[in-house]
Design an enzyme around this catalytic site. Structure first.
Site, PDB file in Angstrom:
ATOM      1  N   ASP A 115      -3.875  -0.153   2.857  1.00  0.00           N
ATOM      2  CA  ASP A 115      -2.568   0.010   3.503  1.00  0.00           C
ATOM      3  C   ASP A 115      -2.679  -0.103   5.030  1.00  0.00           C
ATOM      4  OD1 ASP A 115       0.178   0.460   3.499  1.00  0.00           O
ATOM      5  OD2 ASP A 115      -0.072   2.613   3.802  1.00  0.00           O
ATOM      6  N   ASN A 173       6.477  -3.051  -4.420  1.00  0.00           N
ATOM      7  CA  ASN A 173       6.479  -3.992  -3.294  1.00  0.00           C
ATOM      8  C   ASN A 173       7.439  -5.171  -3.491  1.00  0.00           C
ATOM      9  OD1 ASN A 173       2.908  -3.524  -2.641  1.00  0.00           O
ATOM     10  ND2 ASN A 173       4.653  -2.533  -1.660  1.00  0.00           N
TER      11      ASN A 173
HETATM   12  C1  IPE Z   1       0.612   0.836  -1.415  1.00  0.00           C
HETATM   13  O1  IPE Z   1       1.064   0.659  -0.122  1.00  0.00           O
HETATM   14  C2  IPE Z   1       0.515  -0.482  -2.112  1.00  0.00           C
HETATM   15  C3  IPE Z   1      -0.556  -1.366  -1.662  1.00  0.00           C
HETATM   16  C4  IPE Z   1      -1.433  -1.104  -0.739  1.00  0.00           C
HETATM   17  C5  IPE Z   1      -0.633  -2.625  -2.336  1.00  0.00           C
HETATM   18  P1  IPE Z   1       2.624   0.742   0.248  1.00  0.00           P
HETATM   19  O2  IPE Z   1       2.720   0.574   1.703  1.00  0.00           O
HETATM   20  O3  IPE Z   1       3.380  -0.177  -0.606  1.00  0.00           O
HETATM   21  O4  IPE Z   1       2.976   2.230  -0.202  1.00  0.00           O
HETATM   22  P2  IPE Z   1       3.904   3.304   0.501  1.00  0.00           P
HETATM   23  O5  IPE Z   1       5.217   2.620   0.790  1.00  0.00           O
HETATM   24  O6  IPE Z   1       3.201   3.745   1.724  1.00  0.00           O
HETATM   25  O7  IPE Z   1       4.017   4.411  -0.494  1.00  0.00           O
HETATM   26  C1  IPE Z   2      -0.426  -2.855   2.688  1.00  0.00           C
HETATM   27  O1  IPE Z   2       0.040  -2.921   3.979  1.00  0.00           O
HETATM   28  C2  IPE Z   2      -0.337  -4.176   1.979  1.00  0.00           C
HETATM   29  C3  IPE Z   2       0.688  -4.230   0.919  1.00  0.00           C
HETATM   30  C4  IPE Z   2       1.440  -3.261   0.533  1.00  0.00           C
HETATM   31  C5  IPE Z   2       0.856  -5.509   0.268  1.00  0.00           C
HETATM   32  P1  IPE Z   2       1.579  -2.667   4.321  1.00  0.00           P
HETATM   33  O2  IPE Z   2       2.290  -3.965   4.295  1.00  0.00           O
HETATM   34  O3  IPE Z   2       2.143  -1.609   3.444  1.00  0.00           O
HETATM   35  O4  IPE Z   2       1.454  -2.158   5.812  1.00  0.00           O
HETATM   36  P2  IPE Z   2       2.285  -0.970   6.462  1.00  0.00           P
HETATM   37  O5  IPE Z   2       2.039   0.253   5.627  1.00  0.00           O
HETATM   38  O6  IPE Z   2       3.719  -1.391   6.455  1.00  0.00           O
HETATM   39  O7  IPE Z   2       1.703  -0.841   7.816  1.00  0.00           O
HETATM   40 MG    MG Z   3       2.263   0.418   3.618  1.00  0.00          MG
END
Ligand code: IPE
Ligand code: IPE
Ligand code: MG
Length: 248
Positions: free
Chosen positions: A21, A69
């Site tokens: 993340d 997502n």
């Molecule tokens: C979790 O991250 C999913 C992945 C890393 C693929 P998200 O950014 O989607 O999760 P939340 O929104 O912080 O719970």
């Molecule tokens: C994790 O990074 C990757 C996926 C969920 C695909 P994020 O896209 O959630 O990055 P932040 O949390 O918004 O910084």
């Molecule tokens: Mg995230």
């Protein structure tokens, strides 16, 4: 020879799962677009996997795209899919040569056909390999996985008395894998976000403040060193804490 072979007394996790993340914030803080963060994030995978392999970790699961997502803007979802396909194109041969076995976790059918084909071809090509199992959790959600398992149990008319933890587990996609010993989440949030809820029941959890694109091989060393020091008790009292006087 891996670190695990050299130091048989040190605790090494058999299954490491990673919630990668922080890509979006990494990019935004640099004045870049979120998709640039996902590109940088994809580049972080190779050194981390390599170092986990050097340590002798046999199973690694990466959370790349959650069922939730899909709710992101379509152009971001498309960018994540494109970059994931590119990752497979770029690293499949190298992974294959290192004996890595790729597997997929989650609902593959909902992904675009071209990506399904790429993932399935990669899984097929690396199936005979005997090295690390690398699970790509892509379009994965733990609740969906659990509901799917419940449906299977019901459809097979399994008598209630036969529904044990191990029977239930046999309907999860991870049935052939060891439970998660170590869960790492980068990106400075302390939550599970619907990842492997059943499988992390007794995992050690390590939250890193680093955004995923900044997480590297040295960070793997640090997390594994911390894990090695952890006494895992699984609800029991450690041997060393049971006093002989109390026992009488
Ligand atoms: C979790 O991250 C999913 C992945 C890393 C693929 P998200 O950014 O989607 O999760 P939340 O929104 O912080 O719970
Ligand atoms: C994790 O990074 C990757 C996926 C969920 C695909 P994020 O896209 O959630 O990055 P932040 O949390 O918004 O910084
Ligand atoms: Mg995230």
């Amino acid at each position: 020879m891996t670190e695990a072979d050299k130091n048989p007394k040190v605790n090494f996790p058999k299954h490491v799962a990673i919630i990668m993340d922080g890509n979006g914030r990494w990019a935004t803080e640099r004045g870049l677009e979120r998709k640039d963060g996902h590109r940088a994030g994809a580049e972080s995978i190779r050194p981390v996997i390599q170092r986990l392999g050097d340590h002798g970790v046999p199973v690694v699961t990466l959370f790349g795209f959650s069922t939730e997502n899909w709710g992101r803007p379509q152009f971001e979802v498309d960018a994540i899919f494109r970059l994931s396909g590119h990752f497979i194109d770029q690293y499949l041969d190298e992974l294959h040569n290192s004996e890595v076995r790729l597997q997929h976790l989650g609902q593959i059918d909902a992904l675009p056909d071209w990506l399904v084909n790429k993932v399935e071809a990669a899984v097929e090509k690396t199936r005979p390999n005997s090295g690390m199992i690398l699970n790509l959790a892509f379009n994965y959600g733990a609740r969906a996985e659990i509901v799917h398992a419940v449906r299977e149990v019901v459809e097979r008319n399994i008598p209630t008395a036969e529904i044990t933890e191990s029977l239930f587990e046999s309907f999860l996609q991870t049935t052939d894998l060891p439970p998660v010993d170590l869960l790492i989440r980068t990106g400075n949030s302390r939550r599970i976000s619907n990842f492997l809820l059943w499988q992390v029941a007794y995992a050690e959890i390590y939250f890193s403040k680093l955004y995923w694109p900044d997480f590297g091989a040295e960070d793997v060393d640090n997390v594994l060193a911390e894990y090695a020091q952890t006494q895992r008790t699984f609800g029991l009292v450690p041997e060393t804490m049971i006093s002989s006087t109390e026992a009488r």
